[in-house]
Design a protein around this motif. Structure first.
Motif, mmCIF file in Angstrom:
data_model
loop_
_atom_site.group_PDB
_atom_site.id
_atom_site.type_symbol
_atom_site.label_atom_id
_atom_site.label_comp_id
_atom_site.label_asym_id
_atom_site.label_seq_id
_atom_site.Cartn_x
_atom_site.Cartn_y
_atom_site.Cartn_z
ATOM 1 N N CYS A 1 -7.138 -26.158 19.657
ATOM 2 C CA CYS A 1 -8.276 -26.968 19.211
ATOM 3 C C CYS A 1 -7.811 -28.126 18.330
ATOM 4 C CB CYS A 1 -9.287 -26.109 18.456
ATOM 5 S SG CYS A 1 -10.223 -24.986 19.516
ATOM 6 N N TYR A 2 -6.828 -27.880 17.478
ATOM 7 C CA TYR A 2 -6.278 -28.924 16.605
ATOM 8 C C TYR A 2 -5.715 -30.072 17.441
ATOM 9 C CZ TYR A 2 -3.056 -31.132 13.256
ATOM 10 O OH TYR A 2 -2.363 -32.022 12.468
ATOM 11 N N GLU B 1 -8.609 -23.177 12.142
ATOM 12 C CA GLU B 1 -8.506 -23.910 13.406
ATOM 13 C C GLU B 1 -7.250 -23.499 14.163
ATOM 14 O OE1 GLU B 1 -9.329 -28.460 14.773
ATOM 15 O OE2 GLU B 1 -8.062 -28.207 13.007
ATOM 16 N N PHE C 1 -17.233 -30.026 17.828
ATOM 17 C CA PHE C 1 -16.553 -28.917 18.487
ATOM 18 C C PHE C 1 -16.186 -27.836 17.489
ATOM 19 C CE2 PHE C 1 -12.661 -26.883 20.013
ATOM 20 C CZ PHE C 1 -13.098 -26.431 21.247
ATOM 21 N N ARG D 1 -8.557 -31.811 19.347
ATOM 22 C CA ARG D 1 -9.412 -32.595 18.456
ATOM 23 C C ARG D 1 -8.749 -33.923 18.101
ATOM 24 N NH1 ARG D 1 -9.305 -32.980 12.879
ATOM 25 N NH2 ARG D 1 -8.037 -31.113 12.649
ATOM 26 N N ASP E 1 -14.844 -39.206 20.242
ATOM 27 C CA ASP E 1 -14.338 -37.872 19.944
ATOM 28 C C ASP E 1 -14.593 -37.007 21.170
ATOM 29 O OD1 ASP E 1 -13.755 -35.325 19.032
ATOM 30 O OD2 ASP E 1 -15.003 -35.468 17.245
ATOM 31 N N CYS F 1 -14.084 -24.802 16.650
ATOM 32 C CA CYS F 1 -13.022 -23.855 16.980
ATOM 33 C C CYS F 1 -13.521 -22.476 16.559
ATOM 34 C CB CYS F 1 -11.748 -24.220 16.226
ATOM 35 S SG CYS F 1 -10.386 -23.067 16.492
ATOM 36 N N MET G 1 -14.574 -33.948 21.498
ATOM 37 C CA MET G 1 -15.253 -32.698 21.185
ATOM 38 C C MET G 1 -16.152 -32.900 19.969
ATOM 39 S SD MET G 1 -12.063 -30.107 21.922
ATOM 40 C CE MET G 1 -11.930 -29.702 20.250
#
Length: 154
Positions: free
Chosen positions: A36-37, A32, A127, A40, A122, A129, A124
């Motif tokens: 994105c981390y 990840e 989602f 998220r 959430d 990554c 995403m």
């Protein structure tokens, strides 16, 4: 019915369980990326620099100047990572930004309609990554640098 724990013991057990859950949530997923981390875990809600520092600690400990480098790009906190530095690929996030940013209180303060997606949803779901190499602090290929600093393209 009596508990096998005293109230003090129960609180200690509960604190340990909650800490374990929080640690699980905070784990960096395999490959990840930083962006994105952070997205998220907080959407576009500002958490200060803590999530950036947490990613560094968990996934890129050798990147000792990560926050300094991001500050040079205009991101001294989590939300500025998105507002000033990175944006999703064109068409990737089609939902208006206020859906993710605004709590009901913030909507009233900003004079915008309340979000159609629950505030705590959430941002995403599912989602994926696209991944980066281990130890990298670069974004995956779902993100690109802002064409104009401070401009969010949605």
């Amino acid at each position: 019915m009596t508990s096998k724990y005293s109230p003090e013991e129960f609180l200690r057990v509960l604190e340990r369980e909650l800490a374990a859950i929080a640690d699980d949530v905070m784990q960096v997923r395999p490959s990840e990326c930083l962006v994105c981390y952070v997205y998220r875990l907080c959407g576009l809600e500002c958490t200060g620099p803590e999530l950036i520092e947490e990613y560094q600690r968990r996934a890129a400990p050798r990147s000792t100047r990560l926050l300094e480098r991001l500050q040079g790009l205009g991101a001294s906190c989590a939300c500025e990572l998105f507002f000033n530095v990175y944006q999703p690929l064109e068409g990737f996030i089609a939902i208006p930004i206020e859906v993710y940013v605004a709590s009901p209180e913030m909507c009233a303060e900003l004079g915008i309609a309340e979000p159609s997606i629950p505030y705590d949803a959430d941002p995403m779901p599912g989602f994926p990554c696209l991944g980066v190499r281990k130890g990298s602090t670069q974004p995956c290929s779902l993100w690109r640098r802002h064409a104009l600093l401070g401009t969010w393209k949605h």
